[in-house]
Design an enzyme around this catalytic site. Sequence first.
Site, PDB file in Angstrom:
ATOM      1  N   HIS A 127      41.540  36.086  55.333  1.00 57.61           N
ATOM      2  CA  HIS A 127      42.933  35.680  55.180  1.00 57.61           C
ATOM      3  C   HIS A 127      43.791  36.363  56.235  1.00 57.61           C
ATOM      4  CE1 HIS A 127      44.255  39.399  53.056  1.00 57.61           C
ATOM      5  NE2 HIS A 127      43.141  39.321  52.354  1.00 57.61           N
TER       6      HIS A 127
ATOM      7  N   ASP B 216      47.188  37.113  56.174  1.00 59.85           N
ATOM      8  CA  ASP B 216      48.291  37.999  55.781  1.00 59.85           C
ATOM      9  C   ASP B 216      47.808  39.379  55.375  1.00 59.85           C
ATOM     10  OD1 ASP B 216      47.108  36.670  53.529  1.00 59.85           O
ATOM     11  OD2 ASP B 216      48.750  37.383  52.280  1.00 59.85           O
TER      12      ASP B 216
ATOM     13  N   ASP C 279      42.603  45.291  55.399  1.00 60.12           N
ATOM     14  CA  ASP C 279      42.496  44.259  54.378  1.00 60.12           C
ATOM     15  C   ASP C 279      43.451  43.136  54.741  1.00 60.12           C
ATOM     16  OD1 ASP C 279      42.459  42.692  52.094  1.00 60.12           O
ATOM     17  OD2 ASP C 279      43.571  44.132  50.873  1.00 60.12           O
TER      18      ASP C 279
ATOM     19  N   GLU D 102      47.270  35.004  51.005  1.00 61.46           N
ATOM     20  CA  GLU D 102      46.301  35.427  49.995  1.00 61.46           C
ATOM     21  C   GLU D 102      46.871  36.517  49.105  1.00 61.46           C
ATOM     22  OE1 GLU D 102      43.010  37.800  48.224  1.00 61.46           O
ATOM     23  OE2 GLU D 102      44.547  38.451  49.645  1.00 61.46           O
ATOM     24  N   GLU D 103      47.578  37.459  49.696  1.00 57.56           N
ATOM     25  CA  GLU D 103      48.031  38.628  48.952  1.00 57.56           C
ATOM     26  C   GLU D 103      49.213  38.342  48.030  1.00 57.56           C
ATOM     27  OE1 GLU D 103      46.279  41.105  48.854  1.00 57.56           O
ATOM     28  OE2 GLU D 103      45.348  41.600  50.761  1.00 57.56           O
TER      29      GLU D 103
ATOM     30  N   ASP E 223      36.231  39.745  52.820  1.00 60.20           N
ATOM     31  CA  ASP E 223      37.345  40.459  52.203  1.00 60.20           C
ATOM     32  C   ASP E 223      36.897  41.550  51.243  1.00 60.20           C
ATOM     33  OD1 ASP E 223      39.998  41.038  51.763  1.00 60.20           O
ATOM     34  OD2 ASP E 223      40.360  39.377  50.393  1.00 60.20           O
TER      35      ASP E 223
END
Length: 490
Positions: free
Chosen positions: A80, A82, A119, A149-150, A173
């Site tokens: 991802h 972000d 991350d 995603e976050e 991830d």
Amino acid sequence: MFKPHSDIANLAPQIVWQFFDQICAIPHPSKHEEALATFIVDWAKSQNLAVRRDETGNVFIKKPATPGMENRKPVVLQAHIDMVPQKNDDTDHDFTKDPIRPYIDGEWVTAQGTTLGADNGMGMASCLAVLASSDLPHGPLEVLLTVDEEAGMSGAFGLQAGWLEGEILLNTDSEQEGEIYMGCAGGVDASMTLKLERQRIAEGHQLVEVSLKGLKGGHSGVDIHTGRGNANKLLARALKYHLTDVDFNLVTFKGGSLRNAIPREAYATIAVAPAQRALLEQRLSDFQAVLSNELGAIETNLAFAVTDTDSAFDAMSAQAQATLLALLNACPNGVVRMSDDIQGVVETSLNLGVITTDADKVEVLCLIRSLIDSGRTDVEGTLSSLAALAGAEIEFSGAYPGWKPDPDSALVHIFRDMYEGIYGNKPDIMVIHAGLECGLFKEPYPDMDMISFGPTIKFPHSPDEKVHIESVGLYWQQMQALLQNIPERD
């Protein structure tokens, strides 16, 4: 490859670290990924790679198989775009404009006063490194980079059937080298809204801010079992149970910044008689000593402080204050239940993540996670009951499914055998108590075989985030070996 922005560009494997160095230089917090996505699209075009985006903003890049590998099963590499924006209180940083400032700290890479974005920036860097490599054998390859995603997984929610051709998906991830994941928790956001009545602040009372800072925070899934303090819970506890002989009126309560990060700081504005300020400070000091005894092995830097402040709001009524503090103290937080099926793994948890106060209401945002649907609905019921008792409104949103483990996964066996062949020992095959996008990918692509793996990242979602340098090299070695061991199409 790129102009270096920091010393990490010289680390090995250089192709991975150069991409990560570039990623750090381009702001990309959740909801603000466009600059980095545009950079990646432009780079892919410069490499003559097929690239496109869907309506959600996800980026798709396709690379043909290397000679002799054309008949291998097609693989999707996924990360991802972000990152979680968290910073220390004394750090001046605008995540939408300022680059992350990584630096080498012994065996680790970390950032100056902010989250690092390893991350999932390190996974994204490895995906791009595979695309850039000219000497890495692989079959037909796709890279999927999702957005948001976050902060809600909207990129994964928006993924449509037909966009991917791969039979295998490698999610990058995960955050512990030597572990591979074959399942994850699902989750749902819970938002409670408590209406407030207010009254005039007593004449002669002064406004002060009571702050609790210095907690470690961290990822509300990966770190939820570690016993770290939740600043929202601890400040509410102080106000309700440790200031009983202090005459004060609560004006505002705020704490935390993300529903998926354990709150590190919380603040309450209160009105107190000047003659009682010394008593207020003494009671908070006493409670700090209590917490140091309870949490001192983990929370080594927690501290209360009292400072002068002002407010545009009147004080909460006595009933509103009592109801709010009762609600916050009664709200469950942390591990609700450990899994009976998977030793050492949290089954169900709750993070009391964000509290905000407006003129007429207080909003409390929690994130429920569970490996099983019934565990999630059980906590939903608990929160609904608390809201009913408090006269608060509650809304659940953004529910996403867990990723059910597949004991017959051929990909798990391929990775395990490959890992043992390189290192002489087997990897740990795990289920993670965090939200990976794989559960959502299974809906449009139910037959896709998936695993998640990655380098060692400590304290994600907090300014203490760091990635272990040696583990990045091991992870890159595994990525290359795995791509070479993908079997032929049936």
